[in-house]
Design a protein around this motif. Structure first.
Motif, short mmCIF file in Angstrom:
data_model
loop_
_atom_site.label_atom_id
_atom_site.label_comp_id
_atom_site.label_asym_id
_atom_site.label_seq_id
_atom_site.Cartn_x
_atom_site.Cartn_y
_atom_site.Cartn_z
N LEU A 57 -0.91 6.20 -7.51
CA LEU A 57 -1.69 4.73 -7.79
C LEU A 57 -1.47 4.39 -9.39
O LEU A 57 -1.87 5.41 -10.24
CB LEU A 57 -3.18 5.00 -7.20
N VAL A 107 0.88 3.75 -2.95
CA VAL A 107 0.50 5.20 -2.65
C VAL A 107 1.54 6.36 -2.91
O VAL A 107 1.15 7.24 -3.44
CB VAL A 107 -0.19 5.47 -1.27
N LEU A 124 2.76 12.37 2.38
CA LEU A 124 1.47 12.83 2.01
C LEU A 124 1.25 14.24 2.52
O LEU A 124 0.48 14.81 2.03
CB LEU A 124 0.45 11.77 2.81
N VAL A 125 2.11 14.58 3.56
CA VAL A 125 1.67 16.01 4.10
C VAL A 125 2.23 17.03 2.91
O VAL A 125 1.70 18.00 2.70
CB VAL A 125 2.32 16.17 5.72
N PRO A 151 0.66 15.54 -1.53
CA PRO A 151 -0.58 14.79 -1.50
C PRO A 151 -0.81 13.76 -2.45
O PRO A 151 -1.57 12.90 -2.35
CB PRO A 151 -1.68 15.93 -1.37
N TYR A 200 5.27 3.49 7.73
CA TYR A 200 4.17 4.66 8.12
C TYR A 200 4.64 5.81 8.20
O TYR A 200 3.82 6.70 7.45
CB TYR A 200 3.64 3.88 9.32
N PHE A 239 0.80 -1.28 -0.07
CA PHE A 239 -0.17 0.10 -0.02
C PHE A 239 0.98 1.22 -0.09
O PHE A 239 0.68 2.02 -0.94
CB PHE A 239 -0.89 0.00 1.19
N MET A 265 5.36 7.53 5.07
CA MET A 265 3.99 7.66 4.25
C MET A 265 3.55 9.17 4.51
O MET A 265 2.96 9.92 3.71
CB MET A 265 3.24 6.67 4.16
N VAL A 266 3.32 8.97 5.92
CA VAL A 266 2.48 10.56 6.41
C VAL A 266 3.44 11.59 6.02
O VAL A 266 2.66 12.68 5.49
CB VAL A 266 2.29 10.21 8.06
#
Lengths: 340, 289
Positions: B236, B232, B277-278, B281, B270, B228, B273-274
């Motif tokens: 995608l 991500v 994404l911040v 995005p 994790y 994932f 990824m966070v």
């Protein structure tokens, strides 16, 4: 691609019949528990656990059915609630109420952080990000063993059924069962109210057409995040009660079995019908305990049941019951379509 | 200190080959069927147990078990496709997601019942001592061999996606299913093909990692999550980007186990990824779609 709710066809369910369904389920549990099963602690314990699962499943239902996002970290939010009570009691000698408030606030804040980051994005980010909470939380619990008790878990914080039950203040399994179902009833009523109030109507509008809703000048993300935070708070509440009822919390509470259980509860019960979810949580908790043939294959059976349900009845059993109640009580009043 | 740094970077790069297979497989699956496949990590685990079963119950040599173990994934992928992927289109997002979740539970729990709950360990494929690259920097022969095979399989898969007719049609469907249908491509067989191919790549990765780490069903969800994160972050459906991210992620994970506590490396993907994404995005290599 957003994960959109698939059950828009069943939005015209009668809300009043749905509320009747919920109240009947709780009433049946209370009456059966207090009269027939009052001397059977094992059965009462299962009823208590099913009440806790009902609260947790209603929290999952809120984001899944009303927002259309699947929260796979629901078990972690539950764990935050449980561990907050346990740590507050065992390490800081705080009462269950203080611990409970801390736990619910912690779960709400965690839900807020994750949803603020992921819900403004399109796609399945929310499901992914919440799933990722599980290994992270497990690593934290296992490694911060001086605080969380590690793999052995944490006890002796004054929980368990021999301690006074919340609300009514009497110890014993019967009192706990009644207290838990009073709380469950409260959560059910909150759930029904949320669906009926302006906020719930807004979520309904977002699910049907987010673009249209945004074009009316509303911030779609704010509504989604609010729903996720409410759901997180309720999951934290379920965790609080679980920790107080069990008297022991360990890392296994946040794992896959719990997640699988509440997902099958929500799908089988009917994600749009709170009463169905509550009834399903009772059945899913109790039936495997007596059906010894399942034994270790319980989780396996849940997986099969999930696939079968999605195939043949993706909206669950709840809508049928609500339609039946609506038909039985029909004619008392007619409401225009748009209020339903 | 510098030696252990280099050691971890090399460990990460070798692990990156495994992650690359997992991530590319997931990207291929997602790109075509548009369903996030929760059972991806379960297919990974099927590959691992396949090698173990061939070695332990059928007495095959380890090398042959490695080569054949991933084939066990194929029947699982076929059945999963017809039961939980095909009936639900992308417009039924969360239903399909839950369907693959159910499939993952059934596969992982089934394996758990058949093989028991304890972690299984395979003997080493090669008895030869470790290769010493620099002073205090070692790579075991197994590690190198698994990474080598993984990169070969990955390379062949990516090359055939780029240069064969089937691969071109697959990529056309990823870019635009409607346009692909307009020029006469029937997407249905390609959906099945891409799902089975993507799942098989996860199985190859699982078969390889069976030699390097204990085999257990717990790897299932972890690998799904790694897949994932990779997909991500890559954007995608971006297969090439997924491979690059996979290597980066593996190196970051290896380094985090060096500088922070080893267990924290589980959380590293994790946090990575966070953070991304911040800042970005839409992923690191956003697709135009």
């Amino acid at each position: 691609m957003a994960i959109s709710a698939q059950n828009s066809a069943s939005t015209s369910l009668d809300e009043r019949a749905s509320l009747v369904f919920s109240i009947v389920v709780v009433a049946v549990v209370m009456i059966v528990g207090v009269t027939w099963l009052r001397d059977d602690p094992y059965a009462l314990r299962l009823l208590s656990l099913s009440g806790i699962f009902a609260i947790l499943s209603l929290a999952l239902r809120l984001t899944y059915a009303e927002v259309g996002e699947l929260n796979l970290g629901q078990g972690v939010l539950f764990g935050v609630g449980a561990y907050a009570v346990a740590i507050a009691g065992a390490k800081f000698h705080l009462g269950p109420l203080t611990g409970g408030v801390i736990g619910m606030a912690g779960a709400a804040i965690l839900a807020l952080i994750v949803s603020v980051i992921t819900l403004r994005l399109t796609g399945a980010f929310f499901a992914v990000a919440t799933l990722g909470l599980v290994p992270v939380a497990t690593a934290i619990i296992v490694n911060a063993d001086d605080v969380t008790g590690g793999v052995l878990g944490l006890g002796n914080y004054g929980g368990g059924v021999s301690s006074p039950a919340p609300i009514i203040g009497i110890p014993g399994q019967l009192a706990w069962m009644v207290a838990i179902w009073i709380l469950t009833l409260g959560v059910i009523l909150i759930d029904h109210w949320l669906r009926a109030c302006r906020f719930g109507q807004s979520l309904n509008a977002i699910r049907q057409d987010p673009m249209l809703f945004a074009s009316l000048g509303f911030n779609v993300t704010t509504y989604k995040v609010t729903a996720a935070v409410i759901s997180g708070t309720l999951a934290g509440l379920a965790g609080n009660i679980f920790a107080l009822h069990e008297g022991l919390v360990s890392a296994s509470v946040i794992g896959l079995p719990l997640l699988a259980t509440i997902i099958i509860i929500v799908v089988a019960g009917g994600s749009r019908v709170p009463g169905g979810v509550v009834a399903a949580s009772i059945i899913v908790t109790i039936v495997p305990e007596y059906a010894r043939i399942l034994g270790d294959y319980r989780l396996f059976a849940f997986g099969i049941a999930l696939i079968v349900m999605l195939k043949f009845s993706p909206d669950g059993v709840g809508p049928w019951v609500v339609q039946w109640i609506a038909r039985v009580t029909a004619g008392s009043r007619k409401r225009p379509e748009w209020t339903r | 200190m510098i030696a252990s740094l280099i050691q971890q970077v090399i460990n990460g790069l070798l692990l990156g080959a495994t992650y690359g297979l997992v991530g590319a497989g997931f990207a291929i699956t997602y790109g075509i069927s548009r369903v996030l496949n929760f059972a991806h990590g379960a297919f990974f685990v099927v590959g691992s147990y396949g090698v173990f079963a061939l070695f332990n119950y059928f007495g095959l040599p380890l090398g042959i078990a490695f080569a054949l173990g991933s084939l066990f994934v194929l029947p699982f992928a076929f059945v999963s496709y017809y039961v939980v992927i095909k009936p639900y289109g992308p417009d039924k997002g969360s239903t399909a997601l839950l369907g693959t979740f159910g499939a993952a539970i059934v596969i992982l729990e089934g394996l758990h019942r058949v093989f028991g709950g304890r972690l299984l360990v395979l003997p080493r494929m090669f008895d030869s001592p470790t290769i010493t690259l620099l002073q205090d920097v070692h790579v075991s022969f197994d590690q190198a061999f698994v990474a080598f095979i993984s990169i070969i399989v990955l390379g062949i898969s990516l090359a055939s996606l780029h240069w064969t007719g089937i691969g071109r049609r697959l990529r056309a469907i990823v870019q635009s299913p409607e346009a692909a249908q307009l020029i006469g491509i029937d997407p249905e067989p390609y959906r099945l093909l891409s799902f089975v191919l993507g799942s098989w790549l996860a199985g190859v990765a699982g078969a390889g990692l069976a030699f390097l780490a204990p085999i257990g069903t717990g790897n299932g969800l972890n690998m799904t999550f790694v897949a994932f994160v990779i997909v991500v972050l890559a954007g995608l459906g971006n297969i090439g980007g997924a491979v690059i991210i996979a290597f980066a992620l593996a190196v970051i994970q290896a380094l985090s186990s060096l500088y922070v506590r080893a267990e924290v490396s589980l959380a590293a993907p994790y946090l990575f990824m966070v953070l991304v994404l911040v800042v970005k995005p839409r992923g690191i290599f956003p697709t135009r779609a």
